[in-house]
Design a protein around this motif. Structure first.
Motif, PDB file in Angstrom:
ATOM      1  N   HIS A  26       0.864  -1.189   0.000  1.00 33.37           N
ATOM      2  CA  HIS A  26       0.000   0.000   0.000  1.00 33.37           C
ATOM      3  C   HIS A  26       0.897   1.234   0.000  1.00 33.37           C
ATOM      4  O   HIS A  26       0.653   2.183   0.723  1.00 33.37           O
ATOM      5  CB  HIS A  26      -0.896   0.029   1.242  1.00 33.37           C
ATOM      6  N   LEU A  27       1.955   1.185  -0.771  1.00 34.27           N
ATOM      7  CA  LEU A  27       2.982   2.230  -0.747  1.00 34.27           C
ATOM      8  C   LEU A  27       2.915   3.103  -1.988  1.00 34.27           C
ATOM      9  O   LEU A  27       2.614   2.624  -3.076  1.00 34.27           O
ATOM     10  CB  LEU A  27       4.378   1.591  -0.687  1.00 34.27           C
ATOM     11  N   SER A  28       3.284   4.371  -1.806  1.00 38.31           N
ATOM     12  CA  SER A  28       3.474   5.249  -2.957  1.00 38.31           C
ATOM     13  C   SER A  28       4.718   4.776  -3.713  1.00 38.31           C
ATOM     14  O   SER A  28       5.508   3.972  -3.206  1.00 38.31           O
ATOM     15  CB  SER A  28       3.657   6.689  -2.490  1.00 38.31           C
ATOM     16  N   THR A  29       4.909   5.275  -4.911  1.00 39.61           N
ATOM     17  CA  THR A  29       6.057   4.880  -5.725  1.00 39.61           C
ATOM     18  C   THR A  29       7.370   5.165  -4.996  1.00 39.61           C
ATOM     19  O   THR A  29       8.287   4.342  -5.011  1.00 39.61           O
ATOM     20  CB  THR A  29       6.030   5.619  -7.080  1.00 39.61           C
ATOM     21  N   GLU A  30       7.462   6.311  -4.355  1.00 38.40           N
ATOM     22  CA  GLU A  30       8.680   6.673  -3.610  1.00 38.40           C
ATOM     23  C   GLU A  30       8.989   5.649  -2.532  1.00 38.40           C
ATOM     24  O   GLU A  30      10.124   5.188  -2.401  1.00 38.40           O
ATOM     25  CB  GLU A  30       8.505   8.053  -2.969  1.00 38.40           C
ATOM     26  N   TRP A  31       7.984   5.246  -1.759  1.00 38.01           N
ATOM     27  CA  TRP A  31       8.213   4.300  -0.667  1.00 38.01           C
ATOM     28  C   TRP A  31       8.383   2.874  -1.178  1.00 38.01           C
ATOM     29  O   TRP A  31       9.048   2.060  -0.542  1.00 38.01           O
ATOM     30  CB  TRP A  31       7.101   4.411   0.373  1.00 38.01           C
ATOM     31  N   GLN A  32       7.809   2.553  -2.339  1.00 35.66           N
ATOM     32  CA  GLN A  32       8.052   1.236  -2.936  1.00 35.66           C
ATOM     33  C   GLN A  32       9.530   1.070  -3.264  1.00 35.66           C
ATOM     34  O   GLN A  32      10.119   0.018  -3.025  1.00 35.66           O
ATOM     35  CB  GLN A  32       7.225   1.062  -4.207  1.00 35.66           C
ATOM     36  N   THR A  33      10.126   2.125  -3.801  1.00 26.07           N
ATOM     37  CA  THR A  33      11.551   2.096  -4.137  1.00 26.07           C
ATOM     38  C   THR A  33      12.384   1.876  -2.880  1.00 26.07           C
ATOM     39  O   THR A  33      13.323   1.067  -2.875  1.00 26.07           O
ATOM     40  CB  THR A  33      11.958   3.418  -4.829  1.00 26.07           C
ATOM     41  N   LYS A  34      12.041   2.566  -1.801  1.00 30.02           N
ATOM     42  CA  LYS A  34      12.778   2.406  -0.540  1.00 30.02           C
ATOM     43  C   LYS A  34      12.584   1.006   0.029  1.00 30.02           C
ATOM     44  O   LYS A  34      13.533   0.396   0.546  1.00 30.02           O
ATOM     45  CB  LYS A  34      12.357   3.469   0.454  1.00 30.02           C
ATOM     46  N   ALA A  35      11.363   0.484  -0.049  1.00 32.35           N
ATOM     47  CA  ALA A  35      11.099  -0.868   0.464  1.00 32.35           C
ATOM     48  C   ALA A  35      11.912  -1.905  -0.320  1.00 32.35           C
ATOM     49  O   ALA A  35      12.483  -2.818   0.276  1.00 32.35           O
ATOM     50  CB  ALA A  35       9.615  -1.175   0.391  1.00 32.35           C
ATOM     51  N   CYS A  36      11.961  -1.759  -1.635  1.00 27.55           N
ATOM     52  CA  CYS A  36      12.756  -2.693  -2.463  1.00 27.55           C
ATOM     53  C   CYS A  36      14.218  -2.654  -2.069  1.00 27.55           C
ATOM     54  O   CYS A  36      14.873  -3.697  -1.982  1.00 27.55           O
ATOM     55  CB  CYS A  36      12.598  -2.362  -3.939  1.00 27.55           C
ATOM     56  N   GLY A  37      14.724  -1.462  -1.826  1.00 27.76           N
ATOM     57  CA  GLY A  37      16.119  -1.330  -1.375  1.00 27.76           C
ATOM     58  C   GLY A  37      16.352  -2.051  -0.070  1.00 27.76           C
ATOM     59  O   GLY A  37      17.377  -2.718   0.110  1.00 27.76           O
ATOM     60  N   ASN A  38      15.402  -1.965   0.857  1.00 31.06           N
ATOM     61  CA  ASN A  38      15.524  -2.655   2.149  1.00 31.06           C
ATOM     62  C   ASN A  38      15.464  -4.159   1.970  1.00 31.06           C
ATOM     63  O   ASN A  38      16.214  -4.912   2.591  1.00 31.06           O
ATOM     64  CB  ASN A  38      14.421  -2.215   3.107  1.00 31.06           C
ATOM     65  N   ILE A  39      14.543  -4.632   1.143  1.00 38.06           N
ATOM     66  CA  ILE A  39      14.344  -6.071   0.965  1.00 38.06           C
ATOM     67  C   ILE A  39      15.552  -6.719   0.290  1.00 38.06           C
ATOM     68  O   ILE A  39      15.977  -7.808   0.681  1.00 38.06           O
ATOM     69  CB  ILE A  39      13.046  -6.330   0.173  1.00 38.06           C
TER      70      ILE A  39
END
Length: 76
Positions: free
Chosen positions: A61-74
């Motif tokens: 349920h993330l905006s595009t900006e936070w999706q990018t950050k989540a992918c980096g974390n994962i």
């Protein structure tokens, strides 16, 4: 035997939240857990007691900006 963890990822709601993707039941729930905290716990403990695979089902349920950050974390 298959182990599965379901996580719901949400954007931080306000400035008082940690500035990273949060795991919570919905965007209105008070209890929130930082994605990085969950990932560190899974990495350190997931295979300590069992040899079976662990799957993470991620409801995004993330905006595009936070999706990018989540992918980096994962993927780090």
């Amino acid at each position: 035997l298959i182990l599965c963890i379901l996580v719901n990822l949400w954007d931080p709601l306000d400035e008082s939240d940690p500035q990273e993707p949060l795991i919570c039941r919905s965007s209105t729930v008070i209890s929130k857990i930082k994605l990085t905290s969950v990932l560190k716990t899974v990495k350190s403990l997931a295979f300590e007691k069992t040899r079976y695979p662990l799957f993470m089902c991620i409801d995004v349920h993330l905006s595009t900006e936070w999706q990018t950050k989540a992918c980096g974390n994962i993927y780090s």
